[in-house]
Design a protein around this motif. Structure first.
Motif, PDB file in Angstrom:
ATOM      1  N   PRO A   1       1.059  -1.242  -0.040  1.00 24.61           N
ATOM      2  CA  PRO A   1       0.427  -0.275  -0.263  1.00 24.61           C
ATOM      3  C   PRO A   1       0.813   1.506  -0.004  1.00 24.61           C
ATOM      4  N   LEU A   2       2.372   1.184   0.163  1.00 29.68           N
ATOM      5  CA  LEU A   2       2.667   2.481   0.024  1.00 29.68           C
ATOM      6  C   LEU A   2       4.104   1.893  -0.985  1.00 29.68           C
TER       7      LEU A   2
ATOM      8  N   ILE B   1       9.287  -0.585   2.542  1.00 22.76           N
ATOM      9  CA  ILE B   1       9.167  -0.295   1.601  1.00 22.76           C
ATOM     10  C   ILE B   1       8.877  -1.730   0.044  1.00 22.76           C
ATOM     11  N   ARG B   2       8.194  -2.101  -0.482  1.00 21.46           N
ATOM     12  CA  ARG B   2       8.562  -3.039  -1.250  1.00 21.46           C
ATOM     13  C   ARG B   2       8.286  -2.794  -3.059  1.00 21.46           C
TER      14      ARG B   2
ATOM     15  N   PRO C   1       2.521  -3.984   4.209  1.00 23.23           N
ATOM     16  CA  PRO C   1       2.348  -2.306   4.620  1.00 23.23           C
ATOM     17  C   PRO C   1       3.740  -2.399   5.304  1.00 23.23           C
ATOM     18  N   ALA C   2       4.758  -1.220   4.399  1.00 22.68           N
ATOM     19  CA  ALA C   2       6.095  -0.651   5.209  1.00 22.68           C
ATOM     20  C   ALA C   2       6.075  -0.392   6.838  1.00 22.68           C
TER      21      ALA C   2
ATOM     22  N   TRP D   1      13.633  -3.002   9.633  1.00 22.81           N
ATOM     23  CA  TRP D   1      14.437  -4.323  10.048  1.00 22.81           C
ATOM     24  C   TRP D   1      12.943  -5.096   9.799  1.00 22.81           C
ATOM     25  N   LYS D   2      11.863  -4.563  10.728  1.00 22.94           N
ATOM     26  CA  LYS D   2      11.267  -4.819  11.348  1.00 22.94           C
ATOM     27  C   LYS D   2       9.903  -4.996  10.444  1.00 22.94           C
ATOM     28  N   GLN D   3       9.287  -6.434  10.092  1.00 23.35           N
ATOM     29  CA  GLN D   3       8.941  -6.804   8.262  1.00 23.35           C
ATOM     30  C   GLN D   3       7.185  -7.011   9.712  1.00 23.35           C
ATOM     31  N   GLU D   4       6.412  -6.739   8.646  1.00 25.28           N
ATOM     32  CA  GLU D   4       4.740  -6.735   9.144  1.00 25.28           C
ATOM     33  C   GLU D   4       3.634  -7.149   8.141  1.00 25.28           C
ATOM     34  N   SER D   5       3.046  -7.616   8.317  1.00 20.85           N
ATOM     35  CA  SER D   5       1.473  -7.790   7.399  1.00 20.85           C
ATOM     36  C   SER D   5       0.973  -7.237   7.401  1.00 20.85           C
TER      37      SER D   5
END
Length: 455
Positions: free
Chosen positions: A40-41, A73-74, A312-313, A318-322
């Motif tokens: 989303p970002l 950011i991906r 989302p970012a 280094w904090k991965q979030e779903s």
């Protein structure tokens, strides 16, 4: 002194590990819905160009891209029209550290076809093929996640349809593209094109990207002729790009790069924005801070019908979030553009705070190593921003929801057609790549139509 408290990320950053792939699958022509995986970002790289900066080669583009990735950011948006943007982005993604830590399938690359220059558009199947091949080479990849037809308002529906058909052929027969969409400025044209493509092909567009149409100044994208019409046409995702209106909503005014003042906003609108900036100053806020937070936060919900469940970012290194960590619902998709590391850091802090305010935000903040009252602070901050946003809109008066003309009434496509020889569009960039002595360029050397904006 700004009234917004300083926000600090977690002090514990795990050692970087190889990032997981985005869960895309394709079987017998059936693909994962874009709305289930697109982040989303999105990091927009239109700023990697001379219209926004005197010398994009002097920017730390590798550092910016790497920092964006480490903050979660991906997805990255670019275009051949953005000068050296594709090459700079591709080189940043090709560094050994990025290749090892962020495999190609762990992020999305979005680019465009069709816009060759300020006055030239080529939507022919032959040019689409050529443009895709060039983008793959510049971006050092063997596939593109999403390809838009760039600025569809400048060409005819017939030309757009030809380009869409060719992009889908490349998708289906060559596997070099995963999703296909369109981009542009006039809301009514985007709706017309989306409906036409569904009617003529029986397949809806995966994405329609609008820019500068959901901001403090113009919110027509959220109206019935905007996202609702696109939703009815079957569009999966509607990203909102340029939440600062191509730099219009800034205290210092529109950005002026090596090509001079390109922005299409009339002087009277710019004057109204200056008054709005003074209003924000009186309340110890910056116009651009209010503008970016308002657009990102409101579009998360207003754009959710054509949003995404992609991760989302997190905004924290280094904090991965779903998506499940922030409520599990679709979030409206936004595209941001920055030129400096401090701009990225501030934007990510704002984004982190916005995520804290979503459903389940109390627990999410604690899991992210944040203050236990971060959710409460985020919700109160949203109320304060909404109040100032309403004040800004009162000051803008008749300029609220104003849209400039695109294209200009006198526009003529200067691209050669009908069997004529088409010259290679790759003119030398203003500064050679990797030049050890990058210097700002003299804007007087270049002639660009100011009414033709850059996304």
């Amino acid at each position: 002194m700004a009234s917004t408290p300083t926000e600090h990320p977690s002090t514990t950053s795990p050692f970087p590990t190889r990032q997981k792939p985005i869960p895309y699958t394709e079987h017998n022509g059936h693909r994962t819905q874009l709305s289930s995986i697109l982040p989303p970002l999105i990091f927009g790289t239109a700023t990697f160009n001379h219209q926004y900066n005197s010398d994009p080669f002097a920017l730390d583009t590798t550092g910016l891209v790497t920092s964006a990735l480490t903050h979660g950011i991906r997805a990255f948006d670019t275009s051949p029209y953005y000068g050296p943007s594709e090459q700079l982005l591709g080189d940043a993604l090709a560094t050994p550290f990025v290749r090892e830590t962020f495999p190609r399938d762990s992020y999305c690359i979005l680019t465009k076809v069709g816009r060759v220059s300020a006055q030239e558009f080529d939507y022919s199947a032959s040019w689409v093929r050529r443009s895709i091949a060039r983008s793959l080479e510049r971006l050092h990849t063997n596939y593109l996640d999403l390809v838009y037809c760039h600025d569809v308002e400048f060409v005819s529906p017939t030309e757009v349809l030809e380009a869409i058909r060719e992009l889908r052929r490349i998708r289906d027969e060559e596997g070099k593209i995963r999703y296909v969409g369109i981009s542009g400025y006039p809301i009514e044209v985007l709706g017309d094109m989306a409906e036409m493509i569904l009617r003529e092909t029986g397949e809806p567009l995966d994405a329609v990207q609008s820019y500068a149409n959901f901001t403090l100044q113009n919110q027509t994208l959220a109206g019935p002729q905007g996202i609702q019409r696109l939703y009815n046409a079957g569009v999966s995702v509607v990203p909102n790009a340029s939440p600062l209106g191509m730099g219009l909503l800034r205290r210092q005014g529109v950005p002026v790069g090596a090509m001079g003042d390109f922005h299409p906003a009339p002087s009277t609108l710019r004057s109204a924005v200056r008054h709005a900036s003074d209003f924000c100053d009186q309340h110890s806020e910056k116009l651009e801070v209010i503008a970016i937070r308002y657009a990102l936060e409101e579009w998360i919900s207003l754009g959710s019908s054509c949003g995404s469940k992609g991760d989302p970012a997190s905004g924290i290194p280094w904090k991965q979030e779903s998506n499940d960590d922030v409520g599990g619902t679709k979030l409206g998709v936004s595209v941001i553009g920055v030129s400096k590391s401090e701009e990225l850091e501030k934007t990510m802090l704002v984004w982190r705070s916005i995520l804290d305010g979503l459903e389940g935000g109390e627990q999410t903040a604690l899991q992210a190593g944040r203050w236990y009252r971060a959710w409460e602070w985020s919700r109160n901050r949203r109320k304060a921003v909404q109040i100032l946003a309403e004040g800004v809109q009162e000051i803008l008066g008749p300029w609220f929801d104003f849209a400039w003309e695109s294209p200009d009434s006198g526009f003529v496509n200067q691209r050669k057609k009908d069997g004529e020889v088409v010259e290679e569009a790759d003119a030398p960039w203003l500064t050679p790549a990797a030049s050890p002595e990058a210097k700002p360029c003299d804007a007087a050397e270049f002639s660009v139509e100011k009414e033709l904006p850059l996304r």
